[in-house]
Design an enzyme around this catalytic site. Structure first.
Site, mmCIF file in Angstrom:
data_model
loop_
_atom_site.group_PDB
_atom_site.id
_atom_site.type_symbol
_atom_site.label_atom_id
_atom_site.label_comp_id
_atom_site.label_asym_id
_atom_site.label_seq_id
_atom_site.Cartn_x
_atom_site.Cartn_y
_atom_site.Cartn_z
ATOM 1 C CG PHE A 90 -3.406 8.017 5.624
ATOM 2 C CD1 PHE A 90 -2.378 7.126 5.357
ATOM 3 C CD2 PHE A 90 -3.892 7.688 6.880
ATOM 4 C CE1 PHE A 90 -2.188 5.995 6.226
ATOM 5 C CE2 PHE A 90 -3.865 6.550 7.639
ATOM 6 C CZ PHE A 90 -2.840 5.555 7.397
ATOM 7 C CB ALA A 100 -0.913 -0.009 1.288
ATOM 8 C CE LYS A 158 1.643 -1.932 5.679
ATOM 9 N NZ LYS A 158 1.617 -1.479 4.311
ATOM 10 C CG ASN A 162 -2.513 1.455 7.490
ATOM 11 O OD1 ASN A 162 -1.867 1.071 8.414
ATOM 12 N ND2 ASN A 162 -2.337 2.431 6.777
ATOM 13 C CB SER A 194 0.105 5.091 8.942
ATOM 14 O OG SER A 194 0.851 6.364 8.412
ATOM 15 C CG ASN A 217 2.662 0.871 7.958
ATOM 16 O OD1 ASN A 217 3.485 1.517 7.276
ATOM 17 N ND2 ASN A 217 1.370 0.777 7.839
ATOM 18 N N GLY A 270 12.177 0.127 3.524
ATOM 19 C CA GLY A 270 13.612 -0.311 2.920
ATOM 20 C C GLY A 270 14.300 -1.234 3.819
ATOM 21 C CG ASN A 317 5.904 7.712 4.192
ATOM 22 O OD1 ASN A 317 5.165 8.242 4.371
ATOM 23 N ND2 ASN A 317 6.380 6.440 4.174
ATOM 24 N NE ARG A 318 7.625 15.924 7.303
ATOM 25 C CZ ARG A 318 8.993 15.938 7.596
ATOM 26 N NH1 ARG A 318 9.687 14.999 8.179
ATOM 27 N NH2 ARG A 318 9.566 16.979 6.968
ATOM 28 C CE1 TYR A 378 6.961 3.578 -2.612
ATOM 29 C CE2 TYR A 378 4.742 3.334 -1.469
ATOM 30 C CZ TYR A 378 5.666 4.144 -2.198
ATOM 31 O OH TYR A 378 5.566 5.291 -2.448
ATOM 32 C CG ASN A 432 3.826 9.497 8.551
ATOM 33 O OD1 ASN A 432 4.525 9.705 9.138
ATOM 34 N ND2 ASN A 432 4.077 8.555 7.618
ATOM 35 C CB THR A 433 -2.819 9.211 10.753
ATOM 36 O OG1 THR A 433 -2.789 9.419 9.234
ATOM 37 C CG2 THR A 433 -4.220 9.684 11.252
HETATM 38 C C1 LIG Z 1 6.044 6.734 0.423
HETATM 39 C C2 LIG Z 1 5.414 5.669 1.274
HETATM 40 C C3 LIG Z 1 4.172 5.528 1.365
HETATM 41 C C4 LIG Z 1 3.312 4.520 2.033
HETATM 42 N N1 LIG Z 1 2.031 4.678 2.477
HETATM 43 C C5 LIG Z 1 1.200 3.604 2.931
HETATM 44 C C6 LIG Z 1 -0.050 3.884 3.236
HETATM 45 O O1 LIG Z 1 -0.620 4.760 2.789
HETATM 46 N N2 LIG Z 1 -0.635 2.645 3.825
HETATM 47 C C7 LIG Z 1 -0.067 1.714 4.142
HETATM 48 O O2 LIG Z 1 -0.600 0.710 4.748
HETATM 49 N N3 LIG Z 1 1.314 1.490 4.109
HETATM 50 C C8 LIG Z 1 2.075 2.545 3.437
HETATM 51 N N4 LIG Z 1 3.613 2.450 3.441
HETATM 52 C C9 LIG Z 1 4.289 1.568 3.828
HETATM 53 C C10 LIG Z 1 4.408 0.207 2.882
HETATM 54 O O3 LIG Z 1 3.087 -0.352 2.504
HETATM 55 C C11 LIG Z 1 5.199 -0.739 3.512
HETATM 56 O O4 LIG Z 1 4.359 -1.379 4.577
HETATM 57 C C12 LIG Z 1 6.619 -0.247 4.094
HETATM 58 O O5 LIG Z 1 7.204 0.601 3.389
HETATM 59 C C13 LIG Z 1 7.468 -1.297 4.233
HETATM 60 O O6 LIG Z 1 7.801 -1.942 2.962
HETATM 61 P P1 LIG Z 1 9.301 -1.765 2.161
HETATM 62 O O7 LIG Z 1 10.552 -1.604 3.020
HETATM 63 O O8 LIG Z 1 9.063 -2.807 1.011
HETATM 64 O O9 LIG Z 1 9.025 -0.331 1.589
HETATM 65 C C14 LIG Z 1 3.982 3.688 2.431
HETATM 66 C C15 LIG Z 1 5.205 3.500 2.249
HETATM 67 C C16 LIG Z 1 6.048 4.302 1.623
HETATM 68 C C17 LIG Z 1 7.610 4.455 1.404
#
Ligand SMILES: Cc1cc2nc3c(=O)[nH]c(=O)nc-3n(C[C@H](O)[C@H](O)[C@H](O)COP(=O)(O)O)c2cc1C
Length: 368
Positions: free
Chosen positions: A120, A67, A222, A179, A182, A251, A276, A116-117, A326, A184-185
């Site tokens: 949503f 996501a 999540k 979810n 996050s 997350n 990452g 990221n912040r 992601y 950031n909320t």
């Molecule tokens: C820029 C960005 C925006 C994200 N936005 C959401 C989101 O809206 N909802 C959510 O459940 N996770 C969000 N995530 C988290 C990712 O879905 C994932 O759980 C997290 O980045 C760990 O995976 P990764 O290390 O492969 O990036 C976001 C991640 C990034 C980097």
């Protein structure tokens, strides 16, 4: 090729602008029939042995887009074209909202990480539902819908906001994700406490069943990697108790562990969720813990720091039926999905397991 392009172009652009540019190219390519067929043939070749059944759904493979990348469900076919076997859209909130002020996305290149912040930023449940309703899919791909709380809605009224999204979006969701993780909320992650989570998940389950009567929409939650181990166990127990279909772990993290010395301290200190490579170890640990607790009773989705086929394979052995990513997509580009599929298929062939399903959780089972 992509790595060179990244170094020469994307690296010097604002990360959010680079995202929008890449996103536009993906959407454009997916709109041109000859091009999308060609791209899909190259980047998303099918491996029979990776066929996966999860959450009552059939997928070409276990690897999906996490996501946050396609928040508004505008590029589902484009992402399928790049080899994602499922695409989780969102997070979608009850009402539309702009997210946090920019700048809100940061690259920690040396650490292969992002902070990221975003907060949503999305078009809201009504607009996204309308988009999904009018969509004519080109590729057969599973679409997950991830929902979260509108920022201005107080914590005490969160359930109603989630229910609103669930009512609007469940009809178009192959699976639905609550979810609560996050960073950031403000206050969102408090909803992970079982006293808050139980009524929330029950209400969303009830809403989905009310609006979709022809099938049972799978419901997942999540969770954050920052939960204490006992709280991970508590969520796992609650999920079993409520008959939830799955848990997505994890997350982004508010911790700043696992970073090398390459990223400037000012960047590392940016507020937001870290994703990452540095997230890999903790996400794997949470997944392992969940599998040890719930076994095959609940479908687990492993996400966080997956960069290579080996990482994805380790998540499967640790209990994940599905894996997502992601951040590595940003660094590795369009051939990423292909590499994951190819490597996973090779690992399965070399393993003692006849199917991918047999490999799920194998490491945890042998160690317990
Ligand atoms: C820029 C960005 C925006 C994200 N936005 C959401 C989101 O809206 N909802 C959510 O459940 N996770 C969000 N995530 C988290 C990712 O879905 C994932 O759980 C997290 O980045 C760990 O995976 P990764 O290390 O492969 O990036 C976001 C991640 C990034 C980097």
């Amino acid at each position: 090729m992509y790595k060179l392009f990244f170094r020469l172009v994307f690296r010097w652009m604002d990360p959010e602008q680079a995202h929008h540019l890449a996103f536009r190219w993906i959407r454009l390519a997916a709109r041109i029939p000859v091009l999308r067929t060609f791209v899909a043939a190259v980047l998303a070749p099918r491996h029979r042995e990776l066929r996966t059944e999860a959450l009552g759904l059939r997928m070409h493979g276990p690897f999906g887009l996490a996501a946050g990348f396609d928040k508004n469900a505008v590029a589902i076919d484009g992402m399928a074209m790049l080899g994602f076997d499922h695409v989780e859209i969102g997070t979608v909130t009850g009402e539309p909202q702009p997210g946090n002020p920019k700048k809100r996305l940061f690259r920690l290149v040396g650490d292969r990480a992002l902070i990221n912040r975003m907060g949503f930023n999305n078009d809201g449940s009504r607009a996204v539902a309308a988009r999904l309703a009018s969509r004519t899919p080109v590729f057969r791909t599973v679409v997950g819908v991830n929902i979260g709380k509108t920022k201005v809605v107080p914590e005490a009224e969160a359930v109603g906001d989630y229910v609103k999204s669930a009512e609007r979006l469940a009809p178009y969701a192959d699976y639905l994700v609550v979810n609560v993780s996050s960073p950031n909320t403000p206050g969102l992650r408090n909803l992970q406490a079982t006293e808050a989570l139980r009524p929330l998940l029950s209400a969303v389950r009830e809403a989905a069943d009310r609006v979709v009567t022809t099938r049972r929409v799978p419901l997942l939650v999540k969770i954050a990697p920052d939960l204490a181990d006992e709280d991970v166990d508590a969520v796992a127990d609650l999920a079993v108790e409520l008959g939830l279909d799955g848990i997505i772990a994890t997350n982004t993290t508010i911790a700043r562990e696992g970073l090398g010395l390459t990223s400037p301290p000012a960047l590392v200190q940016e507020t937001g969720g870290l994703s990452g490579a540095p997230l890999k170890a903790r996400s794997l640990e949470v997944l392992r813990r969940l599998y040890a607790r719930v076994g095959d009773r609940i479908t687990l989705v492993g996400v966080g720091g997956i960069e290579t086929a080996e990482d994805a394979w380790q998540r499967i052995l640790a209990g994940a039926t599905l894996v997502q990513g992601y951040s590595a997509f940003i660094y590795q580009g369009p051939f990423w999905g292909r590499a994951i599929h190819k490597g996973l298929a090779a690992r399965l062939r070399q393993s003692p397991y006849a199917t991918l399903a047999d490999a799920v959780g194998a490491d945890v089972r042998t160690n317990s």
